[in-house]
Design an enzyme around this catalytic site. Structure first.
Site, PDB file in Angstrom:
ATOM      1  N   PHE A 103      56.988  21.100 -42.073  1.00  0.00           N
ATOM      2  CA  PHE A 103      57.925  21.158 -43.011  1.00  0.00           C
ATOM      3  C   PHE A 103      57.776  20.125 -44.149  1.00  0.00           C
ATOM      4  CE2 PHE A 103      59.586  20.862 -38.720  1.00  0.00           C
ATOM      5  CZ  PHE A 103      59.720  22.334 -38.672  1.00  0.00           C
ATOM      6  N   CYS A 104      56.219  19.972 -44.440  1.00  0.00           N
ATOM      7  CA  CYS A 104      55.877  19.114 -45.615  1.00  0.00           C
ATOM      8  C   CYS A 104      56.355  17.704 -45.388  1.00  0.00           C
ATOM      9  CB  CYS A 104      56.594  19.761 -46.904  1.00  0.00           C
ATOM     10  SG  CYS A 104      55.866  21.382 -47.423  1.00  0.00           S
ATOM     11  N   ASN A 105      56.425  17.170 -44.255  1.00  0.00           N
ATOM     12  CA  ASN A 105      56.644  15.946 -43.881  1.00  0.00           C
ATOM     13  C   ASN A 105      55.520  15.538 -42.513  1.00  0.00           C
ATOM     14  OD1 ASN A 105      57.993  13.492 -43.017  1.00  0.00           O
ATOM     15  ND2 ASN A 105      60.087  14.375 -43.463  1.00  0.00           N
TER      16      ASN A 105
ATOM     17  N   THR B  83      55.937  15.540 -48.634  1.00  0.00           N
ATOM     18  CA  THR B  83      54.683  15.416 -49.203  1.00  0.00           C
ATOM     19  C   THR B  83      54.682  15.075 -50.576  1.00  0.00           C
ATOM     20  OG1 THR B  83      54.038  17.266 -47.761  1.00  0.00           O
ATOM     21  CG2 THR B  83      52.603  16.638 -49.550  1.00  0.00           C
TER      22      THR B  83
END
Length: 906
Positions: free
Chosen positions: A423-425, A153
């Site tokens: 997972f911030c992706n 992110t």
């Protein structure tokens, strides 16, 4: 064929056999010393714990912390911006750490500069704000910012900086770059010097795939084009995930910008990262803001500012976190001493990941269906193409995905720490899970946000499960994880083989212990008496075999304001036969959150639910709320409320009973702020006497705190889609949603997680009881009693329904003259696995409930007052008639998957 598939599914790989025989033999461990001994010596806090979230944060060793602490105790480190002796010591030590960092990445100060930042995210933000962007305009096509969609992110967030200055941002799919690499694009125009930036991760934090470091030179030279735009390309290599377990040679792969995060490498310190800037790119960075220490000279009265010559000093605004920087030296020293270096860590962690990947891939149900679906761009053939991360979802035997939240809760029962979500992706999550852009928007409108537990919407996953290995991970960890998957999905009772270690590894067995969980911080507050306390009539209140007599007074009448039609006026919706069989059989309140139930036959109702239900909670020395997830013995604390004497008596085996007043002393009470389920509440400490009592019982410092009488905490939702509307109102104009506002009174809450009341149906308990006790293939005696099961669900109201789970079809109910809205099902957590009379864990209840329900592990229904008039005392009583009202659309009675319900943890 199905039988053969089932048999092959049982043949899990041995540690030696999990590797390709033709591949080079990889190392496990770090030389002659036992890895188990290293774990016991350096990570004793992991005893009984399987920690598999090293991609999130790896763990610091004991000797690392001891060495750093000794350094601080023996030396005086002053502010490096001063000129005294202690400051000079700090400055010189910090500079030595810079050299150590560069050496770790096989480069020198001649090529790279180390800029300390607050983390890799801060390093990325620095590049976004300081890169020499050229805005798009009449005379220029402008710079381009390109990033791989499989990016964190924090990389994607750089585009908001570029958009603000009219620079085009372009996402690049991995498959597009791979295909461009194969085409070997021709060199670009060397005369065009328009600066562009391409960002990509050395290792995906989602799947662990390692993207070619050769892309750095190929993009810079123009042989590989992220987009077909003439100009000079610079490359930012996001190395935060990669360097946690692998060496990075910057002398061979000279990226212009390399953000890193040190806690990913050796666990401590957190909140400190660095940006490694190639010196050829450093002069191009443009600084706007300047802070303390970055100016050679400036004037306060006019625009005059001269930056420092050193690139690091120019960009390190203010005083750096110099003690944390000094801690890095001890991190590097300890890592080298324990492992021999990053190459050894790379081999060791990949060996574990490859072994786990092969074993997971081999697991099948008896019908041949796979147990897991792994999301990967590699076959785990080499550490050059794959890091020690495995991303997957668990499937049932029909191929349906089991929500990651459910897997996480089961894992915690085995004390396995893993990570779930995206997972911030988001880019990688979309690509691997097949989530379209429209679906992401739809999920958000349904109430799903990053980091929550809404794992399935309309049967489709919103995220997945990730395990990752660190330098201290062992084969024991892997085997415990595989045993968990086998036990929960293939229902092993000990006869299923788990992958065994090769004879020369010396690493066998699987640790087990009590589970850990997130807890809620809390501190102190105040509350006044309500008129109901003096009006309890002739009822007896009890817990287990003990009884407490309340003050006998004349039975009051409960007048409830009739603002909506009564159940009799909605006769078409009343369940057939509902006037007969539905009655309240048991009433419970839980005065202290997560402690034992207090059973009553008749009890006053307040505006927050049953009077004094979850008005107190136990907190640790940091003011963090304790729940049974991490402290099961809370269920052995038995509270008894005596309304006549206005006290709560607390008992526990081996302890003398202790009394706590029901209300605070307003003259001496100090009100403090606490948090429950993200809500701020006012609380107060109940005193040193009860604190000492609890600390003795638990063997660690504890306090009892109570919600203050002036604390107002509202329920997060009224009914239906109101919760989703409240989220959207943060981003859109309120008038757009005026037509969707729903009527109803906003409920006020005590220290409960979600709602004022929880109701369960004895028929539902009987059905679960039958499933649990008929699933014992060995013909053993009854595993769970009905009383045991009932107590595990920690309900306030138990009724004798006609059919199992019929309560999930209800829209509202009346009990006596009190009316309640049915908010929806209670989504269960691991606490139902704790025997409320002994504190012992048994995961079979959660597992069986998970198997028997189609989606979420739901049991029981949340209730709130539909309307309530407290001008005269109101009561709930055992034996009261229950009148349910069906939902309007009974056929579609299951709540939408978008409804989010927090776990009941107390």
């Amino acid at each position: 064929m199905a039988g053969a598939a089932a048999e092959s599914g049982r043949e899990l790989w041995t540690f030696a056999g999990s590797r390709d025989p033709s591949a080079p033999r990889l190392a496990y461990g770090y030389g002659p010393g036992s890895l188990r001994e290293l774990r016991a010596r350096e990570f004793s806090r992991l005893a009984g714990t399987v920690y598999l979230d090293h991609a999130g944060a790896t763990l610091f060793s004991q000797s690392q912390l001891e060495s750093f602490t000794s350094d601080l105790m023996e030396n005086t480190y002053g502010n490096p911006h001063s000129q005294n002796i202690s400051s000079k010591l700090t400055h010189d030590t910090v500079e030595q750490v810079r050299y150590r960092i560069l050496a770790h990445f096989h480069t020198t100060a001649e090529d790279y500069t180390v800029i300390f930042t607050a983390g890799s995210t801060a390093a990325l933000k620095l590049v976004a704000e300081a890169f020499p962007w050229v805005s798009q305009g009449p005379e220029s096509s402008g710079s381009r910012f390109c990033y791989l969609t499989d990016s964190h992110t924090s990389v994607v967030g750089m585009r908001n900086v570029t958009m603000a200055i009219n620079v085009i941002s372009t996402p690049v799919r991995p498959e597009d770059l791979w295909s461009a690499e194969e085409r070997s694009a021709s060199a670009s125009n060397p005369d065009c010097q328009l600066p562009h930036l391409f960002c990509y991760p050395a290792q995906s934090n989602f799947s662990g795939v390692r993207y070619p470091l050769s892309w750095i030179e190929e993009v810079k030279s123009g042989r590989l084009h992220p987009v077909s735009t003439p100009g000079k390309w610079f490359v930012l290599l996001d190395a935060a995930s990669y360097v946690s377990t692998s060496p990075l040679d910057l002398s061979a792969h000279q990226a212009d910008f390399v953000p890193i995060s040190f806690y990913k490498i050796f666990g401590f310190p957190t909140g400190l990262g660095a940006l490694l800037v190639h010196n050829r790119a450093a002069p191009l960075l443009r600084k706007t803001y300047f802070g303390g220490g970055t100016a050679s000279a400036y004037l306060a009265g006019e625009d005059f500012y001269i930056p420092r010559q050193s690139v690091a000093q120019r960009f390190e605004d203010g005083t750096i976190s110099f003690l944390d920087v000094i801690a890095l030296k001890h991190g590097f020293d300890t890592l080298e001493r324990l492992t021999g270096g990053m190459e050894n860590i790379k081999q060791h962690t990949f060996t574990l990941a490859q072994y786990t990947y092969v074993a997971l891939s081999s697991l099948q149900y008896p019908n041949g269906a796979p147990v897991v679906r792994i999301y990967s761009d590699s076959e785990f053939s080499s550490p050059e193409v794959q890091g020690p991360i495995i991303n997957f979802n668990v499937l049932d035997d029909k191929g349906n995905i089991i929500g990651y939240s459910q897997v996480d809760k089961m894992a915690s029962l085995y004390n396995i720490h893993l990570r779930t979500g995206c997972f911030c992706n988001t880019g990688a999550c979309q690509r691997h899970l097949g989530i379209s852009n429209e679906m992401v928007r739809k999920h958000f409108q349904a109430g799903h946000v990053c980091g929550d537990n809404m794992d399935l919407i309309d049967g489709q996953p919103t995220g997945s499960v990730r395990i990752s290995f660190g330098y201290m991970s062992t084969l024991d960890d892997v085997q415990a994880f595989l045993r968990f998957i086998i036990d929960t999905r293939l229902h092993s009772s000990g006869d299923w083989p788990v992958p065994q270690a090769h004879a020369d590894t010396g690493e066998t067995g699987a640790p087990s212990a009590d589970s850990q969980a997130d807890v809620i911080p809390a501190v102190m507050g105040r509350r006044s008496l309500s008129p109901q306390e003096d009006a309890l009539t002739g009822s007896r209140v009890w817990n287990n075999s003990s009884t407490v007599n309340a003050v006998p007074v004349a039975p009051p009448v409960c007048d409830v304001a009739r603002t909506q039609p009564t159940p009799s006026e909605k006769a078409a919706g009343v369940l057939e036969g509902a006037l007969g069989p539905h009655v309240v059989t048991n009433l419970y309140l839980y005065p202290i959150k997560s402690c034992a139930a207090f059973e009553v036959t008749r009890w006053p109702v307040g505006n927050q639910g049953l009077l004094y239900d979850r008005s107190w909670m136990v907190v640790n020395h940091n003011g963090v709320c304790l729940s049974q997830k991490q402290e099961p013995r809370l269920c052995l604390i038995q509270p008894f409320i005596d309304l006549r004497q206005r006290i709560m008596v607390i008992k526990a085996k081996g302890m003398e009973p202790i009394e706590v007043p029901l209300e605070e002393n307003s003259e001496r009470t100090q009100i403090r702020q606490s948090r429950v389920c993200a809500d701020r509440v006012s609380t107060y400490d109940c005193g040193e006497k009860i604190s000492s009592w609890l600390s003795t019982f638990f063997g660690r410092p504890c306090h009892l705190i109570k919600q203050s009488s002036n604390s107002q905490r509202n329920a997060k939702k009224k009914h239906g889609k109101a919760s989703r509307i409240s989220i959207l109102q943060h981003f859109f104009k309120p008038q757009q949603f005026e037509s969707h506002q729903l009527p109803g009174t906003m409920a006020t809450l005590s220290l409960v997680n979600e709602a004022q009341y929880l109701l369960i149906n004895t028929s539902s308990i009987l059905e679960l009881h039958r499933q649990l006790n008929t699933s014992d293939e060995n013909g053993k005696e009854e595993l769970f009693s009905l009383k045991d099961l009932s107590l595990r669900f920690r309900a306030n109201i138990i009724i004798n329904g006609k059919r199992a789970f019929e309560e999930e079809k209800w829209d509202e109910i009346s009990i006596g003259s009190l009316r309640f809205q049915v908010l929806g099902p209670c989504h269960r957590c691991q606490m139902i696995c704790i025997d409320q009379q002994t504190g012992q864990r048994n995961q079979h209840v959660f597992q069986k409930l998970s198997e028997s329900r189609e989606t979420k592990v739901n049991f029981g229904m949340y209730l709130m007052h539909a309307s309530l008039d407290l001008s005269s005392p109101c009561f709930l009583s055992v034996g009261s008639q229950v009148l349910p009202v069906l939902k309007e659309n009974v056929e579609g009675h299951d709540l939408p998957a978008s409804e989010k319900h927090q776990d009941v943890t107390s």
